[in-house]
Design an enzyme around this catalytic site. Structure first.
Site, mmCIF file in Angstrom:
data_model
loop_
_atom_site.group_PDB
_atom_site.id
_atom_site.type_symbol
_atom_site.label_atom_id
_atom_site.label_comp_id
_atom_site.label_asym_id
_atom_site.label_seq_id
_atom_site.Cartn_x
_atom_site.Cartn_y
_atom_site.Cartn_z
ATOM 1 N N ASP A 27 6.839 -2.482 -5.182
ATOM 2 C CA ASP A 27 7.126 -1.286 -5.979
ATOM 3 C C ASP A 27 6.464 -0.076 -5.317
ATOM 4 O OD1 ASP A 27 7.916 -0.829 -9.278
ATOM 5 O OD2 ASP A 27 6.836 0.766 -8.221
ATOM 6 N N ILE A 28 7.197 1.028 -5.308
ATOM 7 C CA ILE A 28 6.716 2.246 -4.643
ATOM 8 C C ILE A 28 5.552 2.891 -5.396
ATOM 9 C CG2 ILE A 28 8.195 3.997 -5.746
ATOM 10 C CD1 ILE A 28 8.923 4.938 -2.899
ATOM 11 N N ASN A 74 12.135 -4.516 -18.031
ATOM 12 C CA ASN A 74 12.454 -3.417 -18.938
ATOM 13 C C ASN A 74 13.973 -3.339 -19.087
ATOM 14 O OD1 ASN A 74 9.721 -2.693 -19.102
ATOM 15 N ND2 ASN A 74 9.875 -1.481 -17.234
ATOM 16 N N GLU A 76 14.282 2.426 -16.063
ATOM 17 C CA GLU A 76 14.632 3.632 -15.301
ATOM 18 C C GLU A 76 15.755 3.362 -14.307
ATOM 19 O OE1 GLU A 76 11.033 5.022 -13.511
ATOM 20 O OE2 GLU A 76 10.092 5.367 -15.463
ATOM 21 N N VAL A 77 15.692 2.237 -13.644
ATOM 22 C CA VAL A 77 16.703 1.911 -12.625
ATOM 23 C C VAL A 77 17.666 0.892 -13.231
ATOM 24 C CG1 VAL A 77 17.128 1.039 -10.307
ATOM 25 C CG2 VAL A 77 15.024 2.337 -10.779
ATOM 26 N N HIS A 99 16.126 -5.969 -12.617
ATOM 27 C CA HIS A 99 14.957 -6.275 -11.801
ATOM 28 C C HIS A 99 13.862 -6.885 -12.644
ATOM 29 C CE1 HIS A 99 14.666 -2.082 -13.197
ATOM 30 N NE2 HIS A 99 13.358 -2.247 -13.237
ATOM 31 N N HIS A 134 9.774 -7.152 -12.696
ATOM 32 C CA HIS A 134 8.487 -6.726 -12.145
ATOM 33 C C HIS A 134 7.599 -7.971 -12.080
ATOM 34 C CE1 HIS A 134 8.994 -2.273 -12.873
ATOM 35 N NE2 HIS A 134 9.855 -2.730 -13.758
HETATM 36 P P1 AMP Z 1 11.965 0.271 -14.529
HETATM 37 O O1 AMP Z 1 11.288 1.345 -15.333
HETATM 38 O O2 AMP Z 1 11.718 -1.104 -15.076
HETATM 39 O O3 AMP Z 1 13.426 0.573 -14.315
HETATM 40 O O4 AMP Z 1 11.237 0.250 -13.121
HETATM 41 C C1 AMP Z 1 11.731 0.838 -11.958
HETATM 42 C C2 AMP Z 1 10.671 0.664 -10.910
HETATM 43 O O5 AMP Z 1 11.246 0.981 -9.658
HETATM 44 C C3 AMP Z 1 9.451 1.584 -11.082
HETATM 45 O O6 AMP Z 1 8.279 0.780 -11.198
HETATM 46 C C4 AMP Z 1 9.434 2.432 -9.796
HETATM 47 O O7 AMP Z 1 8.143 2.691 -9.326
HETATM 48 C C5 AMP Z 1 10.229 1.545 -8.845
HETATM 49 N N1 AMP Z 1 10.905 2.237 -7.753
HETATM 50 C C6 AMP Z 1 11.702 3.334 -7.824
HETATM 51 N N2 AMP Z 1 12.175 3.669 -6.616
HETATM 52 C C7 AMP Z 1 11.686 2.745 -5.745
HETATM 53 C C8 AMP Z 1 11.817 2.529 -4.330
HETATM 54 N N3 AMP Z 1 12.555 3.340 -3.556
HETATM 55 N N4 AMP Z 1 11.157 1.470 -3.777
HETATM 56 C C9 AMP Z 1 10.409 0.664 -4.532
HETATM 57 N N5 AMP Z 1 10.248 0.801 -5.867
HETATM 58 C C10 AMP Z 1 10.872 1.821 -6.471
#
Ligand code: AMP
Length: 128
Positions: free
Chosen positions: A44-45, A102, A110-111, A115, A117
């Site tokens: 994770d970034i 999530n 968010e994405v 996924h 974590h």
């Molecule tokens: P969520 O809130 O569960 O959708 O988590 C999305 C996660 O993606 C967050 O923890 C971000 O820090 C992570 N994230 C977003 N962009 C990137 C990226 N380019 N590389 C790695 N992790 C990312």
């Protein structure tokens, strides 16, 4: 597919421009941990623990529910077998770790690509 969106059978849409879709297509880089035919894992970034890895399926799935209902058995076993491999690879099995998925707006996803974590490497704080 219409524009960047793929229509699903339950009236939801997968947005092919999401950041994880771009990582799968190698349009943007990631710090890869492990991958197989059906899934990949990268750091994770913005890590929330000493070890914070994201595990994603390579197919177009929005969230856990969508994945479990629509993925093939090979995609599902490939995904969860890779989760076990990551835990072994990173030495998380002995002391434990946390899996979080999530989902939707209440889950603060968010994405919009499924996924997991995988968090560990130190004692974690309470759930929320
Ligand atoms: P969520 O809130 O569960 O959708 O988590 C999305 C996660 O993606 C967050 O923890 C971000 O820090 C992570 N994230 C977003 N962009 C990137 C990226 N380019 N590389 C790695 N992790 C990312």
């Amino acid at each position: 597919m219409v524009g960047g969106y793929i229509k699903m059978n339950n009236n939801t849409h997968y947005d092919t421009s999401n950041i994880f879709a771009k990582i799968i297509r190698k349009e943007i880089p990631c710090q890869l941990v492990l991958e197989n035919e059906f899934a990949m894992a990268f750091y994770d970034i913005a890590p929330k623990a000493l070890i914070h890895v994201l595990l994603i399926p390579k197919g177009n799935f929005i969230n856990a529910h969508h994945f479990h209902d629509n993925a093939s058995l090979e995609e599902i076993s490939g995904f969860y077998r890779l989760q076990s491999s990551i835990v072994e690879h990173l030495g998380l099995n002995e002391k434990g770790y946390r899996l979080i998925s999530n989902t939707g707006s209440h889950g603060r996803q968010e994405v919009l690509h499924y996924h997991l974590h995988i968090l560990g490497g130190e004692p974690l704080s309470c759930m929320l």
